[in-house]
Design a protein around this motif. Structure first.
Motif, PDB file in Angstrom:
ATOM      1  N   ARG A  51     -15.819 -15.187   0.546  1.00 41.54           N
ATOM      2  CA  ARG A  51     -14.807 -15.253   1.619  1.00 41.54           C
ATOM      3  C   ARG A  51     -15.245 -14.412   2.823  1.00 41.54           C
ATOM      4  O   ARG A  51     -14.981 -14.768   3.969  1.00 41.54           O
ATOM      5  CB  ARG A  51     -13.440 -14.792   1.100  1.00 41.54           C
ATOM      6  CG  ARG A  51     -12.796 -15.794   0.141  1.00 41.54           C
ATOM      7  CD  ARG A  51     -11.317 -15.495  -0.097  1.00 41.54           C
ATOM      8  NE  ARG A  51     -11.060 -14.305  -0.896  1.00 41.54           N
ATOM      9  CZ  ARG A  51     -11.078 -14.247  -2.219  1.00 41.54           C
ATOM     10  NH1 ARG A  51     -11.349 -15.329  -2.919  1.00 41.54           N
ATOM     11  NH2 ARG A  51     -10.827 -13.124  -2.869  1.00 41.54           N
ATOM     12  N   LYS A 180       3.207   1.827   1.527  1.00 45.32           N
ATOM     13  CA  LYS A 180       3.098   1.840   2.995  1.00 45.32           C
ATOM     14  C   LYS A 180       3.566   3.189   3.565  1.00 45.32           C
ATOM     15  O   LYS A 180       3.078   3.622   4.616  1.00 45.32           O
ATOM     16  CB  LYS A 180       3.891   0.659   3.579  1.00 45.32           C
ATOM     17  CG  LYS A 180       3.234  -0.682   3.254  1.00 45.32           C
ATOM     18  CD  LYS A 180       1.985  -0.914   4.091  1.00 45.32           C
ATOM     19  CE  LYS A 180       0.798  -1.393   3.363  1.00 45.32           C
ATOM     20  NZ  LYS A 180      -0.391  -1.574   4.224  1.00 45.32           N
ATOM     21  N   PRO A 208       1.710  -4.253  12.165  1.00 41.94           N
ATOM     22  CA  PRO A 208       1.592  -5.483  12.960  1.00 41.94           C
ATOM     23  C   PRO A 208       2.914  -6.167  13.275  1.00 41.94           C
ATOM     24  O   PRO A 208       2.892  -7.248  13.871  1.00 41.94           O
ATOM     25  CB  PRO A 208       0.752  -6.382  12.047  1.00 41.94           C
ATOM     26  CG  PRO A 208       1.105  -5.939  10.667  1.00 41.94           C
ATOM     27  CD  PRO A 208       1.444  -4.487  10.741  1.00 41.94           C
ATOM     28  N   ALA A 211       3.630 -10.920  11.098  1.00 42.70           N
ATOM     29  CA  ALA A 211       2.561 -11.831  11.526  1.00 42.70           C
ATOM     30  C   ALA A 211       2.297 -12.861  10.436  1.00 42.70           C
ATOM     31  O   ALA A 211       2.346 -12.541   9.240  1.00 42.70           O
ATOM     32  CB  ALA A 211       1.292 -11.033  11.815  1.00 42.70           C
ATOM     33  N   THR A 213       0.331 -14.531   8.079  1.00 40.19           N
ATOM     34  CA  THR A 213      -0.931 -14.345   7.352  1.00 40.19           C
ATOM     35  C   THR A 213      -0.721 -14.782   5.906  1.00 40.19           C
ATOM     36  O   THR A 213       0.354 -15.264   5.552  1.00 40.19           O
ATOM     37  CB  THR A 213      -1.351 -12.858   7.366  1.00 40.19           C
ATOM     38  OG1 THR A 213      -0.402 -12.129   6.582  1.00 40.19           O
ATOM     39  CG2 THR A 213      -1.413 -12.274   8.774  1.00 40.19           C
TER      40      THR A 213
HETATM   41  N1  LIG Z   1       1.424  -9.888   7.998  1.00 43.74           N
HETATM   42  C1  LIG Z   1       2.439  -9.071   8.238  1.00 43.74           C
HETATM   43  O1  LIG Z   1       3.495  -9.480   8.744  1.00 43.74           O
HETATM   44  C2  LIG Z   1       2.308  -7.614   7.894  1.00 43.74           C
HETATM   45  C3  LIG Z   1       3.413  -6.783   8.128  1.00 43.74           C
HETATM   46  C4  LIG Z   1       3.303  -5.432   7.871  1.00 43.74           C
HETATM   47  C5  LIG Z   1       2.115  -4.902   7.416  1.00 43.74           C
HETATM   48  N2  LIG Z   1       1.057  -5.714   7.173  1.00 43.74           N
HETATM   49  C6  LIG Z   1      -0.174  -5.095   6.671  1.00 43.74           C
HETATM   50  O2  LIG Z   1      -1.296  -5.673   7.314  1.00 43.74           O
HETATM   51  C7  LIG Z   1      -2.442  -5.539   6.476  1.00 43.74           C
HETATM   52  C8  LIG Z   1      -3.216  -6.857   6.455  1.00 43.74           C
HETATM   53  O3  LIG Z   1      -2.424  -7.846   5.846  1.00 43.74           O
HETATM   54  P1  LIG Z   1      -2.411  -9.364   6.323  1.00 43.74           P
HETATM   55  O4  LIG Z   1      -1.030  -9.652   6.764  1.00 43.74           O
HETATM   56  O5  LIG Z   1      -3.531  -9.649   7.214  1.00 43.74           O
HETATM   57  O6  LIG Z   1      -2.588 -10.099   4.907  1.00 43.74           O
HETATM   58  P2  LIG Z   1      -3.690 -11.076   4.305  1.00 43.74           P
HETATM   59  O7  LIG Z   1      -3.962 -12.223   5.208  1.00 43.74           O
HETATM   60  O8  LIG Z   1      -3.204 -11.362   2.917  1.00 43.74           O
HETATM   61  O9  LIG Z   1      -4.980 -10.147   4.236  1.00 43.74           O
HETATM   62  C9  LIG Z   1      -5.066  -9.110   3.295  1.00 43.74           C
HETATM   63  C10 LIG Z   1      -6.527  -8.762   3.092  1.00 43.74           C
HETATM   64  O10 LIG Z   1      -6.595  -7.695   2.125  1.00 43.74           O
HETATM   65  C11 LIG Z   1      -7.572  -8.056   1.159  1.00 43.74           C
HETATM   66  N3  LIG Z   1      -7.360  -7.407  -0.129  1.00 43.74           N
HETATM   67  C12 LIG Z   1      -6.320  -7.527  -0.971  1.00 43.74           C
HETATM   68  N4  LIG Z   1      -6.552  -6.813  -2.087  1.00 43.74           N
HETATM   69  C13 LIG Z   1      -7.780  -6.247  -1.935  1.00 43.74           C
HETATM   70  C14 LIG Z   1      -8.593  -5.421  -2.743  1.00 43.74           C
HETATM   71  N5  LIG Z   1      -8.214  -5.044  -3.976  1.00 43.74           N
HETATM   72  N6  LIG Z   1      -9.773  -5.010  -2.266  1.00 43.74           N
HETATM   73  C15 LIG Z   1     -10.192  -5.384  -1.042  1.00 43.74           C
HETATM   74  N7  LIG Z   1      -9.491  -6.191  -0.247  1.00 43.74           N
HETATM   75  C16 LIG Z   1      -8.294  -6.611  -0.705  1.00 43.74           C
HETATM   76  C17 LIG Z   1      -7.452  -9.567   1.042  1.00 43.74           C
HETATM   77  O11 LIG Z   1      -8.585 -10.105   0.395  1.00 43.74           O
HETATM   78  P3  LIG Z   1      -8.516 -11.527  -0.375  1.00 43.74           P
HETATM   79  O12 LIG Z   1      -8.559 -12.577   0.706  1.00 43.74           O
HETATM   80  O13 LIG Z   1      -9.725 -11.472  -1.230  1.00 43.74           O
HETATM   81  O14 LIG Z   1      -7.236 -11.536  -1.141  1.00 43.74           O
HETATM   82  C18 LIG Z   1      -7.358  -9.925   2.514  1.00 43.74           C
HETATM   83  O15 LIG Z   1      -8.629  -9.913   3.095  1.00 43.74           O
HETATM   84  C19 LIG Z   1      -1.926  -5.089   5.114  1.00 43.74           C
HETATM   85  O16 LIG Z   1      -2.178  -3.696   4.967  1.00 43.74           O
HETATM   86  C20 LIG Z   1      -0.437  -5.329   5.206  1.00 43.74           C
HETATM   87  O17 LIG Z   1       0.311  -4.447   4.387  1.00 43.74           O
HETATM   88  C21 LIG Z   1       1.124  -7.059   7.407  1.00 43.74           C
END
Ligand SMILES: NC(=O)c1ccc[n+]([C@@H]2O[C@H](COP(=O)([O-])OP(=O)(O)OC[C@H]3O[C@@H](n4cnc5c(N)ncnc54)[C@H](OP(=O)(O)O)[C@@H]3O)[C@@H](O)[C@H]2O)c1
Length: 315
Positions: A51, A180, A208, A211, A213
């Motif tokens: 990936r 968090k 963020p 968003a 994702t």
């Molecule tokens: N999206 C929102 O609305 C939102 C809101 C608040 C906070 N956040 C924070 O934003 C950050 C990014 O999230 P996102 O929304 O972009 O979600 P996402 O699209 O699910 O991306 C999460 C990433 O973390 C990786 N990951 C998960 N477990 C892992 C592990 N054990 N070792 C290494 N990598 C790992 C995933 O890899 P795989 O693809 O291999 O699973 C993916 O690359 C997170 O910290 C989340 O808590 C997001």
């Protein structure tokens, strides 16, 4: 009125090296893309090399001269964290602690930690300390930054000192909230220790907003909750901002002028769900210095990685 900060405001990052965790998806991918487009060499630290390689190809389509490297990192395995830190040899100007999982059923990491705390906080804690010598080495070309991605969900969180691994009572959202909150306490703990040592490395945090994702889909998929997964997807498409917009607070925290240690960046719109990045304020629990120290000591004990030893390994 001042123009809202956007990716156009990212300065030239030639000669800088950024390492982004979880760079193959969502906010990490979009942050890595912009850093690379602006000239930084970017290490995409991903759980799956396949990936990660796909993400690198995607970024290279936008930025053909991008300098990218994919490294395997499973934050739920302290051995993997150590191996990654041993592989990286170039000084690091920007460490983006982004990877995360949300609201999953109770599982444990390779080292026996509750999975959300283990991945979102303890894995990043160990990673940051192990990479500290490379951050120190980048100090002669500016002030390196460690950016830790938290969430509005830190407000749900409580540091469960008697049962940090939530073995006695588990609730998937409270576990996410705890992890968090831990991200924000870690950011403060790191800022304190860097300052005490007179090291010009900034420790900042961001969130963020909401968003679109993969994040919200992982929990329902693990539980086989198809309807919930579908509702989450529709909700995300209708209400959420794009992953690229969601990456702006991360990018602002990483490269904007006038950012100081302990600052927290989030979207400036209603309820901080969307909008251009601005400085925001975490809740009181996230500003508790005593809790930050307790979590720091506990995290050192659990991971076996210490700030002082990490710095001494530099000497
Ligand atoms: N999206 C929102 O609305 C939102 C809101 C608040 C906070 N956040 C924070 O934003 C950050 C990014 O999230 P996102 O929304 O972009 O979600 P996402 O699209 O699910 O991306 C999460 C990433 O973390 C990786 N990951 C998960 N477990 C892992 C592990 N054990 N070792 C290494 N990598 C790992 C995933 O890899 P795989 O693809 O291999 O699973 C993916 O690359 C997170 O910290 C989340 O808590 C997001």
């Amino acid at each position: 009125m001042t123009k809202p900060w956007s990716a156009e405001d990212i300065p030239d990052l030639s000669g800088k090296h950024a390492l982004v965790t979880g760079a193959n998806s969502g906010i990490g991918l979009e942050a890595a893309r912009e850093l690379a487009r602006h000239g930084a060499r970017v290490t995409l630290a991903c759980r799956s090399e396949e990936r990660g390689a796909e993400a690198a190809r995607d970024i290279a389509r936008d930025a053909p001269s991008a300098d990218l490297e994919v490294s395997r990192l499973d934050l739920a395995d302290l051995g993997s964290v150590q191996r990654l830190a041993q592989q990286v040899s170039q000084p690091i100007d920007l460490l983006i602690n982004n990877a995360g999982i949300m609201a999953i059923p109770r599982l444990t990491t390779v080292d026996g930690f509750e999975m959300q705390l283990g991945t979102n906080h303890l894995g990043h804690f160990a990673l940051t300390l192990r990479l500290l010598p490379l951050l120190v080495r980048a100090m002669d070309r500016g002030a390196p930054r460690v950016v830790t991605v938290s969430s509005q969900a830190h407000r749900l969180g409580k540091l469960s000192r008697e049962d940090l691994q939530l073995e006695r009572r588990y609730h998937k959202w409270l576990a996410y909230g705890q992890s968090k909150l831990a991200n924000l306490l870690f950011m403060r703990g790191l800022a304190d220790r860097l300052e005490q040592r007179g090291l010009s490395i900034l420790s900042v945090a961001c969130h963020p907003g909401y968003a679109a994702t993969q994040l919200a889909a992982v929990g329902p998929a693990m539980e086989g909750a198809r309807v919930m997964g579908w509702l989450t997807e529709v909700g995300g498409a209708v209400v959420a901002q794009s992953a690229a917009q969601g990456a702006l607070p991360t990018l602002y925290a990483a490269v904007a002028q006038g950012v100081a240690s302990r600052e927290y960046i989030g979207p400036g719109g209603p309820f901080q769900m969307r909008g251009a990045p601005v400085k925001v304020r975490p809740n009181r629990a996230a500003r508790d210095a005593e809790a930050a120290d307790w979590l720091w000591d506990t995290s050192e004990r659990l991971t076996g990685v210490s700030f002082v030893e990490a710095l001494e390994s530099q000497a």
